[in-house]
Design a protein around this motif. Structure first.
Motif, PDB file in Angstrom:
ATOM      1  N   GLU A   1      -5.420  -1.864  23.243  1.00 29.50           N
ATOM      2  CA  GLU A   1      -4.378  -3.387  24.305  1.00 29.50           C
ATOM      3  C   GLU A   1      -3.439  -3.742  22.963  1.00 29.50           C
ATOM      4  OE1 GLU A   1      -7.352  -3.176  28.187  1.00 29.50           O
ATOM      5  OE2 GLU A   1      -6.365  -4.846  26.482  1.00 29.50           O
ATOM      6  N   ASP A   2      -4.273  -4.426  21.722  1.00 30.12           N
ATOM      7  CA  ASP A   2      -4.109  -5.144  20.327  1.00 30.12           C
ATOM      8  C   ASP A   2      -3.426  -4.338  19.941  1.00 30.12           C
ATOM      9  OD1 ASP A   2      -3.092  -7.558  19.684  1.00 30.12           O
ATOM     10  OD2 ASP A   2      -5.508  -7.253  18.542  1.00 30.12           O
ATOM     11  N   HIS A   3      -2.830  -3.358  20.439  1.00 29.28           N
ATOM     12  CA  HIS A   3      -2.300  -1.983  18.915  1.00 29.28           C
ATOM     13  C   HIS A   3      -2.996  -2.086  17.927  1.00 29.28           C
ATOM     14  CE1 HIS A   3       1.001  -1.950  21.866  1.00 29.28           C
ATOM     15  NE2 HIS A   3       1.217  -2.262  22.123  1.00 29.28           N
ATOM     16  N   THR A   4      -4.536  -2.097  17.534  1.00 27.88           N
ATOM     17  CA  THR A   4      -5.015  -1.988  16.536  1.00 27.88           C
ATOM     18  C   THR A   4      -6.135  -0.953  16.531  1.00 27.88           C
ATOM     19  OG1 THR A   4      -4.137  -4.439  16.297  1.00 27.88           O
ATOM     20  CG2 THR A   4      -6.278  -3.543  14.966  1.00 27.88           C
ATOM     21  N   VAL A   5      -5.951  -0.334  14.839  1.00 28.49           N
ATOM     22  CA  VAL A   5      -7.795   0.048  15.008  1.00 28.49           C
ATOM     23  C   VAL A   5      -8.321  -0.547  13.964  1.00 28.49           C
ATOM     24  CG1 VAL A   5      -8.532   2.581  13.879  1.00 28.49           C
ATOM     25  CG2 VAL A   5      -5.744   2.212  15.004  1.00 28.49           C
ATOM     26  N   LEU A   6      -9.478  -1.579  14.392  1.00 30.22           N
ATOM     27  CA  LEU A   6     -10.056  -2.076  13.871  1.00 30.22           C
ATOM     28  C   LEU A   6     -10.637  -1.646  13.001  1.00 30.22           C
ATOM     29  CD1 LEU A   6     -12.022  -3.556  16.652  1.00 30.22           C
ATOM     30  CD2 LEU A   6     -10.439  -5.145  15.187  1.00 30.22           C
ATOM     31  N   ALA A   7     -11.197  -1.856  11.205  1.00 27.58           N
ATOM     32  CA  ALA A   7     -11.148  -1.510  10.478  1.00 27.58           C
ATOM     33  C   ALA A   7     -12.815  -1.860  10.131  1.00 27.58           C
ATOM     34  CB  ALA A   7     -10.768  -3.055   9.255  1.00 27.58           C
ATOM     35  N   THR A   8     -12.965  -0.815   9.415  1.00 26.48           N
ATOM     36  CA  THR A   8     -14.974  -0.421   9.187  1.00 26.48           C
ATOM     37  C   THR A   8     -15.247  -1.698   8.400  1.00 26.48           C
ATOM     38  OG1 THR A   8     -14.635   1.801   9.479  1.00 26.48           O
ATOM     39  CG2 THR A   8     -16.899   1.394   8.623  1.00 26.48           C
ATOM     40  N   ARG A   9     -15.906  -2.314   8.778  1.00 24.68           N
ATOM     41  CA  ARG A   9     -16.924  -3.669   7.538  1.00 24.68           C
ATOM     42  C   ARG A   9     -18.164  -3.483   7.327  1.00 24.68           C
ATOM     43  NH1 ARG A   9     -20.023  -8.204   7.158  1.00 24.68           N
ATOM     44  NH2 ARG A   9     -19.024  -9.556   6.730  1.00 24.68           N
TER      45      ARG A   9
ATOM     46  N   LEU B   1     -15.233   6.527   0.166  1.00 21.81           N
ATOM     47  CA  LEU B   1     -15.733   7.238   0.670  1.00 21.81           C
ATOM     48  C   LEU B   1     -16.798   7.516   0.074  1.00 21.81           C
ATOM     49  CD1 LEU B   1     -15.128   8.887   3.650  1.00 21.81           C
ATOM     50  CD2 LEU B   1     -13.887  10.128   1.967  1.00 21.81           C
ATOM     51  N   GLY B   2     -18.284   7.714   1.059  1.00 24.26           N
ATOM     52  CA  GLY B   2     -19.405   7.920   0.423  1.00 24.26           C
ATOM     53  C   GLY B   2     -19.791   9.439   0.967  1.00 24.26           C
ATOM     54  N   VAL B   3     -19.168  10.343   1.670  1.00 29.79           N
ATOM     55  CA  VAL B   3     -19.080  11.341   2.704  1.00 29.79           C
ATOM     56  C   VAL B   3     -18.712  12.990   2.045  1.00 29.79           C
ATOM     57  CG1 VAL B   3     -20.019  10.675   4.832  1.00 29.79           C
ATOM     58  CG2 VAL B   3     -17.742  10.542   4.914  1.00 29.79           C
ATOM     59  N   SER B   4     -18.960  13.590   2.305  1.00 26.73           N
ATOM     60  CA  SER B   4     -18.031  15.072   1.956  1.00 26.73           C
ATOM     61  C   SER B   4     -16.791  15.663   2.155  1.00 26.73           C
ATOM     62  CB  SER B   4     -19.681  15.829   2.260  1.00 26.73           C
ATOM     63  OG  SER B   4     -19.487  17.038   3.096  1.00 26.73           O
ATOM     64  N   ARG B   5     -17.038  15.163   3.648  1.00 27.95           N
ATOM     65  CA  ARG B   5     -15.507  14.903   4.285  1.00 27.95           C
ATOM     66  C   ARG B   5     -14.644  14.675   4.560  1.00 27.95           C
ATOM     67  NH1 ARG B   5     -16.979  20.478   6.467  1.00 27.95           N
ATOM     68  NH2 ARG B   5     -18.792  20.775   5.397  1.00 27.95           N
ATOM     69  N   GLN B   6     -12.741  14.601   3.894  1.00 28.66           N
ATOM     70  CA  GLN B   6     -12.027  13.426   3.981  1.00 28.66           C
ATOM     71  C   GLN B   6     -11.640  13.154   4.919  1.00 28.66           C
ATOM     72  OE1 GLN B   6     -11.353  12.145   0.124  1.00 28.66           O
ATOM     73  NE2 GLN B   6     -13.126  13.649  -0.104  1.00 28.66           N
ATOM     74  N   ILE B   7     -12.536  12.474   5.485  1.00 27.97           N
ATOM     75  CA  ILE B   7     -12.209  11.218   7.095  1.00 27.97           C
ATOM     76  C   ILE B   7     -11.739  10.166   6.661  1.00 27.97           C
ATOM     77  CG2 ILE B   7     -13.689  12.660   7.863  1.00 27.97           C
ATOM     78  CD1 ILE B   7     -15.485   9.871   8.380  1.00 27.97           C
ATOM     79  N   LYS B   8     -10.899   9.710   7.933  1.00 23.63           N
ATOM     80  CA  LYS B   8     -10.036   8.479   7.552  1.00 23.63           C
ATOM     81  C   LYS B   8     -10.829   7.009   7.577  1.00 23.63           C
ATOM     82  CE  LYS B   8      -5.198   8.591   7.588  1.00 23.63           C
ATOM     83  NZ  LYS B   8      -4.299   9.177   8.518  1.00 23.63           N
ATOM     84  N   VAL B   9     -11.305   6.361   7.303  1.00 22.70           N
ATOM     85  CA  VAL B   9     -11.777   5.222   7.384  1.00 22.70           C
ATOM     86  C   VAL B   9     -11.552   4.426   6.821  1.00 22.70           C
ATOM     87  CG1 VAL B   9     -14.418   4.188   6.860  1.00 22.70           C
ATOM     88  CG2 VAL B   9     -14.208   6.800   7.303  1.00 22.70           C
ATOM     89  N   SER B  10     -11.800   2.769   7.061  1.00 23.63           N
ATOM     90  CA  SER B  10     -10.850   2.234   5.920  1.00 23.63           C
ATOM     91  C   SER B  10     -11.700   0.898   6.399  1.00 23.63           C
ATOM     92  CB  SER B  10      -9.137   2.180   6.451  1.00 23.63           C
ATOM     93  OG  SER B  10      -8.638   0.384   5.933  1.00 23.63           O
ATOM     94  N   ASN B  11     -11.400   0.079   5.380  1.00 27.37           N
ATOM     95  CA  ASN B  11     -11.735  -1.371   5.142  1.00 27.37           C
ATOM     96  C   ASN B  11     -11.052  -1.909   5.900  1.00 27.37           C
ATOM     97  OD1 ASN B  11     -10.571  -1.948   3.557  1.00 27.37           O
ATOM     98  ND2 ASN B  11     -12.440  -2.324   1.881  1.00 27.37           N
ATOM     99  N   GLN B  12      -9.720  -1.762   6.517  1.00 27.17           N
ATOM    100  CA  GLN B  12      -8.401  -3.033   7.065  1.00 27.17           C
ATOM    101  C   GLN B  12      -8.297  -2.938   7.962  1.00 27.17           C
ATOM    102  OE1 GLN B  12      -7.628  -5.535   4.306  1.00 27.17           O
ATOM    103  NE2 GLN B  12      -8.981  -5.262   3.941  1.00 27.17           N
ATOM    104  N   HIS B  13      -7.828  -3.976   9.059  1.00 26.80           N
ATOM    105  CA  HIS B  13      -6.824  -3.057  10.129  1.00 26.80           C
ATOM    106  C   HIS B  13      -5.987  -2.465  10.073  1.00 26.80           C
ATOM    107  CE1 HIS B  13     -10.141  -5.440  11.737  1.00 26.80           C
ATOM    108  NE2 HIS B  13      -9.336  -6.597  11.142  1.00 26.80           N
TER     109      HIS B  13
END
Length: 577
Positions: free
Chosen positions: A316-324, A329-341
């Motif tokens: 609703e706020d047009h946001t993808v929340l950051a992963t605090r 990246l410490g997993v074997s697959r290139q997934i899109k994790v970010s520490n920024q909104h």
């Protein structure tokens, strides 16, 4: 169609959905180090300020949280919660288990999850038997799936789903025994992650059955529960259950519609790796992925509800929340994790969870908008002409002094706990893990093995067999045993092998592992055996169309010599009207 009409959150970060969302968006967390005198090691968790909370006479901490969060819903609703058209569904892993510390030999009724759920529902005058979903870490998502199915059946108009858990010596010592807790704030998917943190919260969401979806409303799209059929406490190395759940959900939700996948992301070495593999296999590596555990820790029965509510608020706020806590990246697959909104213009997301017992769940939600031509705001209410009915393939009644299989009594010489061992040796005798199981799991395992020896041979490696069990006592028999291991500070020896069986859904997991069933496994706790409600739940599983056969029934165990299993293996038949 099923839509969300209200929600609420109580957590250390705030006492409303909005307060919690603003705290998360600001990057706040209440994860702190605690040292309890009754535990030998410190731990990091996000805990409620119980000293600053108003006490309610006659209510436990768990009950105060659950009732308090439902009370927040009332101003948002124009319905009477006491209506028989409203169903209460409670999601929790351990409920009032801390009360065992005081009443380990003769526990009060509040230790029974069904009794506690009844207290919560009756507080609001609701006359229906409330359903408790106790399906390990995926309980919150399973509860929402159960709610959607109940509403789609037409038996109810509204479902109030409440998730809560509080932390106690019982729970924390168990996770410590697994060496699963991080000594610092958790770091989901990070190369330096050391384990999970625990948290306390209560969250509630209300769903309604409607014929027309209005712009701005959240629509429940597609869901799935799948088992790894791999291990009761270790994630599948191929992400099998999570992948299968995602694959099912994606049959109705195009990848291009997804703003993000909100995952479990516990920060344990194997869970995060497993989820990355499942996401990769499902073709979602270009979709943003986030975890909220860095803000709250693992809130157990509340997690699936709390994280869905915050994900809705984020879109609703047009946001993808950051992963605090995430940095590298410490997993074997290139997934899109970010520490920024990040910003998003998309209106759908998938919630993914996994848990002990090999269980996994995924559920997709879409916010309907006027300028979203790819998804209609209105759908014709076209009733189905398919009416499923059940054909019983085999049925069993297993009591301490008698076993009846398909109406015929089996010849046995033993009673009580010795009877289960006799049945195992006489009819099974090829699964040595039986002797490591707790009493509840032995009961369900033996009953299922006897069921499957009669009637049609069930194929292995299939998603078309579901395992759905019910009882009143949850895992209380084994809870008492585990409590003994932590009761004496001078003789403190929490056992991971005992702790894992303090989850009642382990029995459904063991049945799935034994038979390589990748279909749904779920465990429900009721105040009493309610055949009508149990049948409603089983029929709703079959009507969803994924399962063709269900192993289901009542499996209750008070102790090694007092138990009852009334189970059946049923097959779906379709008749055309």
């Amino acid at each position: 169609m099923i839509v969300k009409v209200a929600d609420a959150i109580i957590s250390p970060l705030g006492s409303s959905t909005e307060a919690n969302y603003e705290a998360v968006k600001a990057g706040r967390s209440m994860l702190r180090e605690y040292q309890w005198d009754s535990l030998p090691e410190p731990f990091v968790a996000s805990l409620m300020d119980w000293h600053g909370m108003d006490k309610r006479e006659g209510l436990s901490r768990f009950e105060m949280m659950a009732i308090g969060v439902v009370e927040q819903l009332i101003p948002q609703l124009s319905i009477d919660l006491s209506s028989p058209r409203v169903l209460f569904i409670i999601s929790t892993t351990k409920g009032n288990v801390e009360l065992l510390e005081e009443d380990k030999d003769s526990p009060s009724s509040s230790v029974y999850l069904g009794d506690t759920a009844m207290k919560i529902a009756r507080h609001f005058g609701n006359p229906n038997t409330p359903v408790v979903v106790s399906n390990a870490c995926i309980s919150g998502l399973c509860a929402q799936i159960t709610a959607v199915r109940a509403l789609e059946s037409g038996c109810y108009d509204y479902a109030v789903v409440v998730g809560a858990d509080i932390q106690s010596r019982f729970i924390i010592s168990g996770f410590q025994s697994f060496k699963a807790l991080s000594p610092a704030p958790c770091k989901p998917f990070d190369a330096e992650r050391q384990g999970l943190n625990l948290g306390e919260a209560a969250a509630a969401i209300v769903f309604q059955r409607v014929e027309q979806v209005m712009p701005g409303q959240w629509l429940c799209r597609k869901s799935a529960i799948r088992n790894d059929a791999n291990h009761i406490s270790g994630p599948s190395r191929t992400g099998e259950g999570s992948y299968r759940a995602l694959r099912t959900v994606l049959t109705d939700v195009p990848v291009d519609d997804l703003a993000f996948v909100n995952v479990h992301g516990t920060s344990t070495l194997y869970n995060d790796e497993m989820e990355s593999i499942a996401i990769d296999r499902a073709g979602l590596t270009d979709v943003p992925v986030n975890s909220l555990k860095g803000y709250y820790g693992h809130t157990m029965g509340a997690a699936g509800i709390l994280e869905v509510i915050l994900s809705m608020r984020a879109i609703e706020d047009h946001t993808v929340l950051a992963t605090r806590g995430f940095d590298h990246l410490g997993v074997s697959r290139q997934i899109k994790v970010s520490n920024q909104h990040r910003t998003t213009t998309k209106n759908s997301f998938i919630k993914l969870l996994s848990g002990f017992g090999g269980c996994n769940a995924a559920m997709a939600f879409t916010r309907v908008t006027e300028d979203n031509p790819s998804f209609p705001c209105f759908k014709e209410n076209t009733p189905s002409h398919d009416h499923p009915s059940l054909s019983t393939l085999s049925e069993i009644m297993l009591a301490p002094q008698k076993v009846t299989l398909n109406g015929k009594e089996l010849n046995t010489t033993q009673q009580g706990g010795a009877l289960l061992t006799e049945l195992y040796r006489q009819y099974i005798n090829d699964y040595p893990k039986f002797f490591k199981m707790d009493e509840l799991t032995k009961l369900g395992f033996v009953a299922s093995e006897l069921l499957l020896k009669i009637g049609d041979k069930m194929p292995q490696g299939t998603e078309e067999v579901a395992v759905i069990l019910f009882n009143r006592t949850s895992s209380l028999c084994n809870d008492r045993k585990y409590q003994v291991t932590i009761s004496n500070p001078e003789d403190f020896f929490p056992s991971p092998s005992l702790f894992v069986y303090t989850l009642p859904n382990i029995v459904t997991g063991e049945i799935a592992i034994r038979n390589h069933y990748f279909g749904e496994t779920s465990f429900y706790v009721l105040d009493h055996e309610d055949p009508k409600l149990m049948r409603e739940i089983i029929m709703s599983v079959l009507e969803e169309g994924e399962a063709r056969v269900v192993i289901y029934g009542w499996a209750d165990c008070q102790d090694a010599d007092h138990y009852l299993a009334k189970m059946a293996c049923v097959k779906q038949l379709i008749s055309r009207s």
